[in-house]
Design an enzyme around this catalytic site. Structure first.
Site, short mmCIF file in Angstrom:
data_model
loop_
_atom_site.label_atom_id
_atom_site.label_comp_id
_atom_site.label_asym_id
_atom_site.label_seq_id
_atom_site.Cartn_x
_atom_site.Cartn_y
_atom_site.Cartn_z
N ASP A 37 -27.95 13.94 136.58
CA ASP A 37 -28.28 12.86 137.53
C ASP A 37 -27.90 13.31 138.94
O ASP A 37 -27.15 14.27 139.12
CB ASP A 37 -27.54 11.56 137.18
CG ASP A 37 -26.01 11.71 137.24
OD1 ASP A 37 -25.49 12.76 136.79
OD2 ASP A 37 -25.34 10.79 137.73
N GLU A 47 -22.98 10.97 135.70
CA GLU A 47 -21.76 11.45 136.35
C GLU A 47 -21.56 10.79 137.70
O GLU A 47 -20.45 10.40 138.06
CB GLU A 47 -21.80 12.98 136.51
CG GLU A 47 -20.45 13.59 136.83
CD GLU A 47 -20.14 13.65 138.31
OE1 GLU A 47 -18.98 13.94 138.64
OE2 GLU A 47 -21.03 13.40 139.15
N GLU A 48 -22.64 10.68 138.47
CA GLU A 48 -22.51 10.13 139.83
C GLU A 48 -22.21 8.63 139.81
O GLU A 48 -21.97 8.03 140.85
CB GLU A 48 -23.80 10.38 140.62
CG GLU A 48 -24.16 11.85 140.80
CD GLU A 48 -23.23 12.60 141.74
OE1 GLU A 48 -22.23 12.04 142.20
OE2 GLU A 48 -23.50 13.79 142.00
N ASP A 86 -19.60 22.44 138.82
CA ASP A 86 -20.02 21.22 139.53
C ASP A 86 -19.16 21.02 140.76
O ASP A 86 -18.75 19.92 141.09
CB ASP A 86 -19.92 20.02 138.57
CG ASP A 86 -20.40 18.73 139.21
OD1 ASP A 86 -21.21 18.80 140.15
OD2 ASP A 86 -19.96 17.65 138.77
N HIS A 125 -24.23 15.11 148.21
CA HIS A 125 -24.24 13.66 148.51
C HIS A 125 -24.80 13.36 149.90
O HIS A 125 -24.93 12.21 150.27
CB HIS A 125 -22.85 13.01 148.40
CG HIS A 125 -22.29 13.01 147.03
ND1 HIS A 125 -21.40 12.09 146.57
CD2 HIS A 125 -22.52 13.84 145.98
CE1 HIS A 125 -21.09 12.35 145.31
NE2 HIS A 125 -21.76 13.43 144.94
N1 BES Z 1 -19.88 17.40 142.15
C1 BES Z 1 -19.12 16.24 142.45
C2 BES Z 1 -17.63 16.45 142.29
C3 BES Z 1 -17.04 17.18 143.46
C4 BES Z 1 -17.02 16.56 144.70
C5 BES Z 1 -16.51 18.41 143.32
C6 BES Z 1 -16.48 17.20 145.78
C7 BES Z 1 -15.97 19.04 144.39
C8 BES Z 1 -15.96 18.45 145.63
C9 BES Z 1 -19.51 15.13 141.52
O1 BES Z 1 -20.88 15.11 141.27
C10 BES Z 1 -19.17 13.80 142.18
O2 BES Z 1 -19.60 13.52 143.24
N2 BES Z 1 -18.35 12.99 141.52
C11 BES Z 1 -18.07 11.67 141.94
C12 BES Z 1 -17.42 10.99 140.77
C13 BES Z 1 -17.24 9.51 140.92
C14 BES Z 1 -18.55 8.78 141.03
C15 BES Z 1 -16.47 8.97 139.73
C16 BES Z 1 -17.16 11.66 143.15
O3 BES Z 1 -16.28 12.52 143.29
O4 BES Z 1 -17.32 10.76 143.98
ZN ZN Z 2 -21.69 16.83 140.82
#
Ligand code: BES
Ligand code: ZN
Length: 477
Positions: free
Chosen positions: A101, A166-167, A195, A445
């Site tokens: 996603d 995941e997002e 990721d 993002h």
């Molecule tokens: N790929 C990111 C995680 C990430 C963010 C790794 C920044 C390294 C640096 C992942 O897809 C993500 O954005 N996760 C969300 C999880 C949340 C919705 C529970 C996040 O970190 O906001």
């Molecule tokens: Zn991610």
């Protein structure tokens, strides 16, 4: 010098570059945004696309595991895609997790091209999911193609686990992993997740920690419907005014969390941990360039990295129900939901945190003397994770990274969250590594998310060599 076998793999990956880019373009063209109900069929389509690709690449036992209905939205959750490549009992088993996603994206948010069309400009590929997380996920598939074409045996068995939520907090995955720990995931020796990103734009890293996240809403309601501020301004308690007051009591402009008790739970910084930050290649100016402004709170490297990796932070995200368009609507919103989250670190206990947050918000609201109603709730949370960066999986990844990039990777933690990391570690009683493909300036993002072709291609080599070295490295006791 790498072995003839690995060199052959690297050459094949170079040769297949156009096909790998085409595969990523297909994936980016499916707008698998997990955040809203309208896009859900596209997320499901993306899961099915992966099922088809994995099948064509020679995977077996492919399963799309349903996760039931998403509460609130009342629609089916996207399936978990499981698959195996190889099932030789003599080989080690590496579980690879990724997510299919993506974050929402609209051209009018400031994209230079359609977010769901992969566009190449120079040596860079732009598109939603290019780095988070379609590029890395598809690199794992690319490696299978390279091995198939070379008729080169992969020296480990792979178990794939790809999710589509995941997002949006990985809803349902936790339960599935626990339920499958002794079934589909039986015998997993290590978990690898790609990721996350390099810290900057030139030096590779291996990552041994992520922060957790606890996401809250504060809903304040008063009048039964939106009101005219000319008729009712100064006459009724306004939910938006109350919310602004409560928001202002959560965190100060320098990032200090104002909710008592949270900092007491944070593990103290030891001299040994502090020293780990000494030689990391990171410059605050490059970071400022990346964010496009000189607005960092900490100008020194160490406090900046520690603020991002090992201390909690509180961010305010938005207000549902408030007036937000251009123009000057004279409305008193009747009901508003403020959204904020706290990034968590060792040893914050999530349930204790909820208690501290909710009782504090209740107290601050009650001090306002408003007659409106206020409810603070947890929306979702995910655990933090910190690991030993010297275990066998890290040793294999370090060798692979050195082969491809010619330098020792830095050891980093991440400020972002991958909620399922700790579940893998605990439920499968195994180690987890984060082995990134993209760079720190990829704009995950954000608008104009990208991946450099060099990272996408050299990333495939790194992940491929990692799998080979996992077969060679001795598992820790
Ligand atoms: N790929 C990111 C995680 C990430 C963010 C790794 C920044 C390294 C640096 C992942 O897809 C993500 O954005 N996760 C969300 C999880 C949340 C919705 C529970 C996040 O970190 O906001
Ligand atoms: Zn991610």
């Amino acid at each position: 010098m790498v072995s003839a076998e690995i060199q052959q793999l690297f050459n094949k990956i170079d040769e297949l570059k156009p096909q790998f880019i085409a595969r990523l373009a297909e994936a980016v063209a499916i707008p698998s945004v997990s955040a809203d109900a309208e896009h859900r069929p596209e997320v499901v389509r993306m899961g099915k696309w992966l099922e088809k690709e994995l099948g064509e690449l020679g995977c077996t036992d492919i399963q799309l595991k349903p996760l039931g209905i998403e509460e609130g939205l009342n629609i089916e959750l996207p399936p978990i895609v499981l698959a195996r490549y190889g099932a030789d009992p003599k080989k080690k088993n590496v579980l690879i997790y990724g997510h299919y996603d993506v974050q929402p994206a609209l051209k009018e948010d400031g994209w230079n091209s359609d977010p769901f069309t992969l566009v190449q400009k120079g040596d860079i590929l732009y598109g939603r999911g290019a780095t988070d997380d379609k590029g890395p996920v598809i690199d794992w598939l690319n490696i299978l193609q390279a091995h198939n074409e070379l008729k080169l045996e992969l020296p480990v068995n792979i178990t794939f686990c790809f999710e589509g939520m995941e997002e949006s907090g990985s809803i349902g995955l936790d339960g599935l992993i626990k339920a499958e720990a002794e079934k589909y995931f039986k015998g997993v020796d290590a978990v690898c997740i790609s990721d996350n990103y390099w810290l900057g734009d030139s030096h590779p890293v291996l990552t041994y920690g992520v922060r957790g996240v606890s996401y809250y809403t504060i809903t304040i309601e008063g009048p039964a419907a939106d009101l005219h501020s000319g008729l009712f301004g100064g006459v009724v308690h306004e939910p938006m005014i109350d919310l602004s007051h409560v928001f202002s009591k959560l965190v100060d402009p320098k990032g200090k969390i104002l909710i008592p008790g949270i900092s007491d739970m944070v593990a103290p910084l030891t001299a040994e941990e502090d020293a780990r930050y000494d030689n990391i290649k990171f410059d605050v100016e490059g970071f400022e360039k990346n964010i496009g402004s000189k607005t960092v709170i900490h100008e020194e490297v160490k406090p900046a990295l520690q603020a991002r990796w090992r201390y909690p932070s509180l961010s305010i995200h938005g207000v549902e129900g408030a007036f937000y368009s251009s123009g000057a609507k004279t409305v008193i919103p009747a009901k508003v939901s403020g959204k904020f989250s706290i990034r968590t670190v060792p040893n914050i206990e999530p349930r204790k945190l909820d208690e501290l947050v909710i009782s504090y918000v209740d107290k601050v609201f009650s001090q306002l003397g408003s007659k409106n109603k206020c409810t603070c709730e947890l929306l979702h949370d995910g655990d933090y994770w910190v690991s030993d960066p010297n275990n066998w999986s890290f040793r294999a990844a370090r060798r692979a990274t050195k082969d491809v990039w010619g330098v020792e990777p830095d050891l980093t933690r991440e400020g972002g969250s991958i909620p399922i990391t700790l579940t893998f570690q605990n439920a499968l009683n195994t180690s987890v590594i984060l082995l990134p493909v993209g760079r720190g300036d990829d704009g995950a993002h954000s608008t104009n998310e990208k991946i450099d072709i060099s990272n996408y291609i050299e990333g495939a080599k790194t992940l491929g060599a990692y799998l080979h070295y996992m077969a060679e490295e001795e598992k820790d006791a």
